[in-house]
Design a protein around this motif. Structure first.
Motif, PDB file in Angstrom:
ATOM      1  N   GLU A  46      18.804   2.242  11.505  1.00  0.00           N
ATOM      2  CA  GLU A  46      19.558   1.877  10.298  1.00  0.00           C
ATOM      3  C   GLU A  46      19.604   3.011   9.281  1.00  0.00           C
ATOM      4  N   ASP A  47      18.483   3.699   9.105  1.00  0.00           N
ATOM      5  CA  ASP A  47      18.389   4.681   8.028  1.00  0.00           C
ATOM      6  C   ASP A  47      18.730   6.106   8.449  1.00  0.00           C
ATOM      7  N   LEU A  48      18.409   6.454   9.695  1.00  0.00           N
ATOM      8  CA  LEU A  48      18.635   7.816  10.153  1.00  0.00           C
ATOM      9  C   LEU A  48      19.766   7.920  11.157  1.00  0.00           C
ATOM     10  N   GLY A  49      20.079   6.810  11.849  1.00  0.00           N
ATOM     11  CA  GLY A  49      21.121   6.831  12.862  1.00  0.00           C
ATOM     12  C   GLY A  49      20.788   7.819  13.963  1.00  0.00           C
ATOM     13  N   ALA A  50      21.802   8.517  14.446  1.00  0.00           N
ATOM     14  CA  ALA A  50      21.611   9.485  15.537  1.00  0.00           C
ATOM     15  C   ALA A  50      21.551  10.923  15.023  1.00  0.00           C
ATOM     16  N   GLU A  51      21.304  11.064  13.717  1.00  0.00           N
ATOM     17  CA  GLU A  51      21.296  12.408  13.115  1.00  0.00           C
ATOM     18  C   GLU A  51      20.169  13.266  13.680  1.00  0.00           C
ATOM     19  N   GLU A  52      20.508  14.498  14.006  1.00  0.00           N
ATOM     20  CA  GLU A  52      19.519  15.435  14.545  1.00  0.00           C
ATOM     21  C   GLU A  52      18.646  15.977  13.419  1.00  0.00           C
ATOM     22  N   GLY A  53      17.375  16.173  13.726  1.00  0.00           N
ATOM     23  CA  GLY A  53      16.482  16.853  12.788  1.00  0.00           C
ATOM     24  C   GLY A  53      15.865  15.987  11.708  1.00  0.00           C
ATOM     25  N   GLU A  54      16.282  14.712  11.593  1.00  0.00           N
ATOM     26  CA  GLU A  54      15.701  13.847  10.569  1.00  0.00           C
ATOM     27  C   GLU A  54      14.262  13.495  10.946  1.00  0.00           C
ATOM     28  N   LYS A  55      13.378  13.537   9.964  1.00  0.00           N
ATOM     29  CA  LYS A  55      11.950  13.351  10.225  1.00  0.00           C
ATOM     30  C   LYS A  55      11.462  11.987   9.737  1.00  0.00           C
ATOM     31  N   VAL A  56      10.455  11.480  10.421  1.00  0.00           N
ATOM     32  CA  VAL A  56       9.698  10.311   9.982  1.00  0.00           C
ATOM     33  C   VAL A  56       8.312  10.808   9.590  1.00  0.00           C
ATOM     34  N   PHE A 101       4.825   4.516   7.045  1.00  0.00           N
ATOM     35  CA  PHE A 101       5.937   5.251   7.639  1.00  0.00           C
ATOM     36  C   PHE A 101       6.998   5.459   6.564  1.00  0.00           C
ATOM     37  N   LYS A 102       7.393   6.701   6.348  1.00  0.00           N
ATOM     38  CA  LYS A 102       8.481   7.025   5.414  1.00  0.00           C
ATOM     39  C   LYS A 102       9.693   7.410   6.248  1.00  0.00           C
ATOM     40  N   ILE A 103      10.742   6.566   6.162  1.00  0.00           N
ATOM     41  CA  ILE A 103      11.950   6.739   6.982  1.00  0.00           C
ATOM     42  C   ILE A 103      13.153   6.790   6.036  1.00  0.00           C
ATOM     43  N   GLY A 104      13.650   7.971   5.759  1.00  0.00           N
ATOM     44  CA  GLY A 104      14.761   8.086   4.809  1.00  0.00           C
ATOM     45  C   GLY A 104      14.358   7.520   3.453  1.00  0.00           C
ATOM     46  N   GLN A 105      15.141   6.555   2.947  1.00  0.00           N
ATOM     47  CA  GLN A 105      14.855   5.901   1.671  1.00  0.00           C
ATOM     48  C   GLN A 105      14.057   4.612   1.861  1.00  0.00           C
ATOM     49  N   THR A 106      13.357   4.515   2.978  1.00  0.00           N
ATOM     50  CA  THR A 106      12.586   3.313   3.296  1.00  0.00           C
ATOM     51  C   THR A 106      11.126   3.666   3.548  1.00  0.00           C
ATOM     52  N   PRO A 151       0.811  -1.229   0.000  1.00  0.00           N
ATOM     53  CA  PRO A 151       0.000   0.000   0.000  1.00  0.00           C
ATOM     54  C   PRO A 151       0.835   1.264   0.000  1.00  0.00           C
ATOM     55  N   LEU A 152       0.293   2.273  -0.650  1.00  0.00           N
ATOM     56  CA  LEU A 152       0.941   3.576  -0.730  1.00  0.00           C
ATOM     57  C   LEU A 152       0.202   4.591   0.125  1.00  0.00           C
ATOM     58  N   ALA A 153       0.918   5.623   0.535  1.00  0.00           N
ATOM     59  CA  ALA A 153       0.291   6.719   1.276  1.00  0.00           C
ATOM     60  C   ALA A 153      -0.594   7.515   0.317  1.00  0.00           C
ATOM     61  N   SER A 154      -1.788   7.857   0.781  1.00  0.00           N
ATOM     62  CA  SER A 154      -2.719   8.610  -0.072  1.00  0.00           C
ATOM     63  C   SER A 154      -2.712  10.095   0.236  1.00  0.00           C
ATOM     64  N   GLU A 155      -2.080  10.479   1.349  1.00  0.00           N
ATOM     65  CA  GLU A 155      -2.115  11.873   1.777  1.00  0.00           C
ATOM     66  C   GLU A 155      -0.747  12.320   2.248  1.00  0.00           C
ATOM     67  N   GLU A 156      -0.553  13.627   2.280  1.00  0.00           N
ATOM     68  CA  GLU A 156       0.642  14.163   2.914  1.00  0.00           C
ATOM     69  C   GLU A 156       0.581  13.798   4.397  1.00  0.00           C
ATOM     70  N   GLY A 157       1.694  13.333   4.927  1.00  0.00           N
ATOM     71  CA  GLY A 157       1.679  12.814   6.282  1.00  0.00           C
ATOM     72  C   GLY A 157       2.039  13.829   7.356  1.00  0.00           C
ATOM     73  N   ILE A 158       2.094  13.307   8.563  1.00  0.00           N
ATOM     74  CA  ILE A 158       2.513  14.076   9.724  1.00  0.00           C
ATOM     75  C   ILE A 158       3.992  13.817   9.947  1.00  0.00           C
ATOM     76  N   LEU A 159       4.768  14.853  10.157  1.00  0.00           N
ATOM     77  CA  LEU A 159       6.207  14.706  10.353  1.00  0.00           C
ATOM     78  C   LEU A 159       6.528  14.653  11.842  1.00  0.00           C
ATOM     79  N   LEU A 160       7.286  13.606  12.245  1.00  0.00           N
ATOM     80  CA  LEU A 160       7.729  13.449  13.623  1.00  0.00           C
ATOM     81  C   LEU A 160       9.241  13.367  13.663  1.00  0.00           C
TER      82      LEU A 160
END
Length: 388
Positions: free
Chosen positions: A223-233, A246-251, A135-144
């Motif tokens: 795995e995808d974001l590590g400890a980087e500050e400011g990266e959003k899910v 859930f969109k996490i980096g390139q995943t 399944p694909l996301a149908s809407e713009e999501g919420i950033l956390l």
């Protein structure tokens, strides 16, 4: 939520021959990650496979067990666009055994050829057209905030049920109310509740997300974001609203939501107490670990006794013996004797990260409320055991 205009993660295509050049060290970690979501005991043979295809000049790996689906994009040199599915276990074992060399992946009909310097193998697969669409996301999501989410989820997820006896209790109640994220988990014997303050927004949703999904989200963030500050899910829903994306980096991770009514958890949280005891978390953790050695042969029962400026932790087993440990405590209110399951205590004391915790007792047969000192947004409830 706004309608999404495009999405990188499109459903699998039919079987088309592909040719890709990729480094083993780039492919292996992505492949290991995606393989966790393969249907190990699946009734459909294709669910034991990984879908390998090309998209936007990259290699795309997909796996699903129909409950959880994971899609990863990997940098590669694409010579021919195409797709094929191959058994995840075999493919992973081959890639894991190769050196850090350049690999060539070529598909023909329902076979994948893997070749590198001094090595070549052909893996029999299944047509990509048989692979279920994720399944694909149908809407713009919420950033956390990814780092915040990865730190928060382990404080909660352990309290959800691990077995499928009561499916509702294997889920985490997840609710976003404009500027806050509220998470609740319970297995009927303990409860975890946390509220996280978010950047103000206008979006709201409420869903029951499986425990296993959130455990995988934490792994993927690491795995995808590590400890980087400011990266959003980015969190959003599928078009029919029965999947969380859930969109996490390139995943991308998609998860089926649990349907049903979550228990009225607010009624479980004690509102009054007759004893409040503050202890050092690390000291309490050590004491309960010691007590659990003797508790194993006695239904895991550990007894708490509050005294002046101390908390005594007792356990015994007829054949093994007994122990008691006394730790310093700030005790307010009436003395109390109460018993708990040692495992539930250990889980709470391990999940909380503050140096001190407050335990609020409402009676020797009433739930106890555990609060980390200095973190008002987090609380745990543990049900007692009736002493004979």
């Amino acid at each position: 939520m706004k309608k999404r205009s495009q999405n990188l993660f499109l459903p699998g295509k039919g079987n088309i021959n592909l040719k890709v050049t990729i480094l083993q060290q780039d492919l292996l970690p992505k492949l290991q990650s995606v393989s966790r979501s393969v249907g190990i005991r699946a009734t459909l043979p294709v669910l034991a496979n990984i879908l390998i295809e090309t998209e936007s000049g990259k290699l795309k790996l997909s796996a699903t067990n129909l409950e959880l689906g994971v899609v990863k994009l990997v940098k590669a040199q694409v010579s021919e666009e195409g797709s094929v599915t191959v058994p995840a276990k075999t493919f992973l074992e081959i890639i894991s055994s190769l050196n850090n060399n350049e690999l060539i992946l070529e598909s023909s009909n329902e076979q994948l050829k893997v070749s590198s310097k001094n090595f070549a193998a052909t893996i029999n697969g299944i047509s990509a057209s048989e692979f279920p669409a994720i399944p694909l996301a149908s809407e713009e999501g919420i950033l956390l905030d990814g780092k915040l989410l990865a730190a928060t989820l382990p404080e909660i997820t352990f309290a959800a049920a691990a077995d499928e006896g009561r499916p509702i209790l294997t889920g985490i109640l997840t609710e976003i109310k404009k500027d806050s994220l509220e998470l609740v988990a319970t297995d009927g014997f303990r409860l975890a509740h946390k509220t996280v303050v978010l950047e103000s927004g206008e979006q709201n949703f409420k869903a029951l997300i499986p425990r296993r999904t959130f455990e995988e989200v934490v792994r993927l963030i690491s795995e995808d974001l590590g400890a980087e500050e400011g990266e959003k899910v980015e969190i959003s829903t599928s078009e029919n609203q029965n999947q969380m994306i859930f969109k996490i980096g390139q995943t991308q991770l998609s998860s089926r939501l649990i349907e049903g009514q979550f228990p009225s958890w607010e009624k479980i949280v004690p509102q009054k107490f007759e004893n409040r005891t503050i202890v050092e978390r690390s000291e309490a953790l050590k004491a309960v670990k010691l007590a659990s050695i003797f508790a194993k042969d006695n239904a895991n029962v550990v007894k708490f006794e509050t005294k002046d400026n101390a908390l005594k932790i007792v356990s015994e087993a007829k054949e093994l013996g007994a122990q008691e440990t006394e730790i310093d405590a700030q005790v307010e209110g009436l003395p109390i004797t109460i018993a708990f399951n040692a495992r539930y205590l250990l889980d709470v004391l391990s999940a909380a990260t503050r140096s001190q915790i407050a335990i609020e007792f409402s009676g020797n047969l009433s739930p106890a409320l555990v609060k980390p000192i200095g973190e008002d947004e987090l609380e745990y409830v543990i049900m007692p055991i009736r002493l004979s």
